[in-house]
Write an enzyme that holds these catalytic residues in place. Structure first.
Site, PDB file in Angstrom:
ATOM      1  N   CYS A 257      42.058 -33.959 -43.328  1.00  0.00           N
ATOM      2  CA  CYS A 257      41.160 -35.143 -43.309  1.00  0.00           C
ATOM      3  C   CYS A 257      40.025 -34.846 -44.277  1.00  0.00           C
ATOM      4  O   CYS A 257      38.889 -34.603 -43.861  1.00  0.00           O
ATOM      5  CB  CYS A 257      40.631 -35.412 -41.904  1.00  0.00           C
ATOM      6  SG  CYS A 257      41.891 -35.718 -40.656  1.00  0.00           S
ATOM      7  N   ALA A 259      38.411 -36.386 -47.166  1.00  0.00           N
ATOM      8  CA  ALA A 259      37.383 -37.209 -47.818  1.00  0.00           C
ATOM      9  C   ALA A 259      36.065 -37.163 -47.024  1.00  0.00           C
ATOM     10  O   ALA A 259      36.099 -37.121 -45.797  1.00  0.00           O
ATOM     11  CB  ALA A 259      37.873 -38.644 -47.947  1.00  0.00           C
ATOM     12  N   PRO A 260      34.919 -37.147 -47.735  1.00  0.00           N
ATOM     13  CA  PRO A 260      34.752 -37.305 -49.191  1.00  0.00           C
ATOM     14  C   PRO A 260      34.891 -36.023 -50.005  1.00  0.00           C
ATOM     15  O   PRO A 260      34.682 -36.048 -51.200  1.00  0.00           O
ATOM     16  CB  PRO A 260      33.339 -37.868 -49.300  1.00  0.00           C
ATOM     17  CG  PRO A 260      32.612 -37.268 -48.139  1.00  0.00           C
ATOM     18  CD  PRO A 260      33.617 -37.195 -47.018  1.00  0.00           C
ATOM     19  N   GLY A 262      33.622 -32.522 -49.381  1.00  0.00           N
ATOM     20  CA  GLY A 262      32.711 -31.376 -49.399  1.00  0.00           C
ATOM     21  C   GLY A 262      33.361 -30.066 -48.995  1.00  0.00           C
ATOM     22  O   GLY A 262      33.205 -29.043 -49.676  1.00  0.00           O
ATOM     23  N   LYS A 263      34.106 -30.080 -47.897  1.00  0.00           N
ATOM     24  CA  LYS A 263      34.737 -28.835 -47.442  1.00  0.00           C
ATOM     25  C   LYS A 263      35.842 -28.409 -48.408  1.00  0.00           C
ATOM     26  O   LYS A 263      36.014 -27.210 -48.666  1.00  0.00           O
ATOM     27  CB  LYS A 263      35.290 -29.015 -46.024  1.00  0.00           C
ATOM     28  CG  LYS A 263      34.228 -29.291 -44.972  1.00  0.00           C
ATOM     29  CD  LYS A 263      34.853 -29.388 -43.589  1.00  0.00           C
ATOM     30  CE  LYS A 263      33.849 -29.916 -42.574  1.00  0.00           C
ATOM     31  NZ  LYS A 263      33.468 -31.324 -42.842  1.00  0.00           N
ATOM     32  N   ASP A 281      43.997 -37.626 -46.908  1.00  0.00           N
ATOM     33  CA  ASP A 281      43.173 -38.559 -46.157  1.00  0.00           C
ATOM     34  C   ASP A 281      43.941 -39.863 -45.986  1.00  0.00           C
ATOM     35  O   ASP A 281      44.822 -40.185 -46.796  1.00  0.00           O
ATOM     36  CB  ASP A 281      41.845 -38.831 -46.859  1.00  0.00           C
ATOM     37  CG  ASP A 281      40.770 -39.311 -45.897  1.00  0.00           C
ATOM     38  OD1 ASP A 281      40.108 -38.459 -45.272  1.00  0.00           O
ATOM     39  OD2 ASP A 281      40.604 -40.538 -45.751  1.00  0.00           O
ATOM     40  N   ASP A 308      48.644 -40.037 -43.150  1.00  0.00           N
ATOM     41  CA  ASP A 308      48.147 -40.189 -41.788  1.00  0.00           C
ATOM     42  C   ASP A 308      48.222 -38.826 -41.112  1.00  0.00           C
ATOM     43  O   ASP A 308      49.307 -38.306 -40.851  1.00  0.00           O
ATOM     44  CB  ASP A 308      49.008 -41.205 -41.030  1.00  0.00           C
ATOM     45  CG  ASP A 308      48.524 -41.446 -39.608  1.00  0.00           C
ATOM     46  OD1 ASP A 308      47.617 -40.725 -39.136  1.00  0.00           O
ATOM     47  OD2 ASP A 308      49.063 -42.366 -38.951  1.00  0.00           O
ATOM     48  N   ASP A 325      39.550 -31.247 -39.766  1.00  0.00           N
ATOM     49  CA  ASP A 325      38.233 -31.828 -39.451  1.00  0.00           C
ATOM     50  C   ASP A 325      38.454 -33.287 -39.085  1.00  0.00           C
ATOM     51  O   ASP A 325      38.592 -34.136 -39.957  1.00  0.00           O
ATOM     52  CB  ASP A 325      37.304 -31.698 -40.659  1.00  0.00           C
ATOM     53  CG  ASP A 325      35.898 -32.168 -40.357  1.00  0.00           C
ATOM     54  OD1 ASP A 325      35.336 -31.728 -39.346  1.00  0.00           O
ATOM     55  OD2 ASP A 325      35.365 -32.998 -41.127  1.00  0.00           O
ATOM     56  N   CYS A 377      32.055 -33.310 -36.152  1.00  0.00           N
ATOM     57  CA  CYS A 377      30.601 -33.392 -36.333  1.00  0.00           C
ATOM     58  C   CYS A 377      29.996 -34.114 -35.135  1.00  0.00           C
ATOM     59  O   CYS A 377      29.095 -34.933 -35.282  1.00  0.00           O
ATOM     60  CB  CYS A 377      30.240 -34.078 -37.644  1.00  0.00           C
ATOM     61  SG  CYS A 377      30.855 -35.776 -37.800  1.00  0.00           S
TER      62      CYS A 377
END
Length: 426
Positions: A257, A259-260, A262-263, A281, A308, A325, A377
């Site tokens: 997963c 997007a966007p 960073g990881k 994504d 998916d 994530d 998060c």
């Protein structure tokens, strides 16, 4: 600043009355507006401030308004919230200006018949010294003080205790700190600090290698160092989560997963841009953000695929590392997306089932002896420990590498976050 106030009111209407996403709404408004830099900053502060402090503002208005706040027209309600926010939290704004502009806004928003009412409510609030009456109920008092719904506070108290709940509440508001991750394939952290200083941006080191905290950050995308791909913006807690995956150069890595992005960027940098990283994504448009970021940073090891995450695809093969994530309720990032705090807790009740499905599918890609990190998060045990425990009960071939980590937000620290690193037995 009159146009800045009207722009903020327009944005508040789109978020509060039409359920828009605050970051997307503000981005769209800024793109369309002709506001100068100072006006843009004022508009942004008003927009996010009112969203964040809505419970407090409505508590105040409930003491001075003849009509229940919920029964006011949307335009009048947002005008009053905006004015009270300025009176309470923006000492640089003259009181007369806040009141007079609110009255003027009734004409601009075609509710001029409410001008006298708006003026009367605000004048009464000023006459009584801008007092915020303290509720007698302890839970309500916390809700009004921190502008967090009572049911969410109760969830945290039950899950983490009174002390940790206070920590969460203290970190739930105010301007969020900005953290950078240096692109270690192009520059060292020390070199980046020097370069940013030359560009007028002050930074401080953190306890995480290659992670810098900005002070007084503006639009970082305008910096030459950003254009040159020397860093990307990523929260401290998110960087800690990426570090838990313990990637190595040359490995096959999957971010289910992404997007966007960073990881994915941090992982690719830790891999020294060697090996392969597949960033997936569900959203094709959001995957373009990953592609654009990877190109800017020069991270050629990253490939993307629309997918998916809840559906296992054997054709994708196996990976040495998998980052999972998942979509979540977002309670750890409410200072960045303040509208999240007002969603009913029950709205997140169906998420653990989806999260478990994504985690289960993701586990299918992990090679024996590999490592998988599950993360969110949010600060909700049902979505965090609950999902991990349910997964481990199903998959005895997986085991925790260490105790799961819950990061609690702090005013100058990272966001609320949860991650658990697991290994698949060989």
């Amino acid at each position: 600043m009159a146009d800045a106030r009207l722009t903020a009111l327009q944005g508040l209407g789109e978020v509060l009355d039409r359920e828009g996403y605050s970051n997307l709404v503000l981005e769209s408004l800024m793109r369309k507006s002709a506001l100068a830099a100072q006006e843009r900053a004022f508009c942004t502060a008003l927009f996010y401030g009112v969203l964040e402090r809505r419970i407090t503002l409505d508590w105040v208005l409930g003491r001075y308004s003849r009509q229940p706040v919920a029964k006011l027209s949307p335009a009048v309600r947002e005008i009053l919230r905006l004015a009270v926010y300025q009176l309470l939290y923006m000492p640089s704004v003259p009181e007369a200006a806040a009141v007079n502009e609110a009255v003027r806004e009734t004409r601009a928003l075609r509710v001029a018949s409410a001008a006298g009412y708006v003026n009367g409510v605000l004048r009464a609030f000023l006459r009584e010294g801008k007092q915020i009456p303290t509720p007698r109920n302890a839970l309500t008092a916390l809700s009004v003080r921190y502008s967090v719904p009572e049911e969410l506070i109760a969830l945290w108290q039950k899950s983490y205790g009174e002390e940790k709940t206070r920590t969460i509440l203290e970190g739930a508001g105010g301007p969020p700190p900005v953290f950078l991750r240096g692109n270690t394939t192009r520059i060292t952290a020390a070199g980046l600090r020097q370069r940013l200083a030359e560009e007028g941006l002050e930074t401080t080191e953190t306890d995480l290698p290659d992670c810098l905290r900005c002070t007084g950050a503006g639009d970082l995308t305008r910096l030459p160092s950003f254009t040159e791909g020397l860093f990307h913006v990523q929260d401290l807690s998110s960087q800690r989560c990426a570090a838990a995956l313990a990637v190595q150069p040359g490995q096959r890595v999957l971010d289910v997963c992404a997007a966007p992005g960073g990881k994915s960027f941090t992982l690719a940098e830790e891999m020294q841009n060697r090996g392969s990283l597949l960033a997936m994504d569900l959203s094709a448009s959001r995957l373009r953000l990953v592609e654009q970021g990877a190109e800017r940073l020069g991270l050629g090891c990253i490939a993307t695929r629309q997918n998916d995450a809840a559906q296992f695809e054997p054709a994708l093969g196996v990976y040495d590392r998998v980052l999972c994530d998942v979509v979540c309720s977002g309670y750890g990032v409410i200072r960045r997306k303040p509208e999240i705090r007002y969603k009913p807790v029950a709205a997140a009740s169906g998420l653990p089932e989806l999260q478990l499905a994504i985690l289960t599918a993701s586990a299918g890609y992990l090679a024996p002896g590999g490592r998988l990190v599950y993360s969110t998060c949010t600060l909700n045990p049902a979505e965090n420990e609950g999902v991990v425990n349910a997964f481990l009960a199903r998959r005895p071939d997986f085991a925790l590498c260490a105790e799961p980590v819950t990061c609690f937000p702090a005013p100058a620290g990272g966001d609320g976050f949860f991650y658990a690193a697991m290994e698949r037995r060989a």
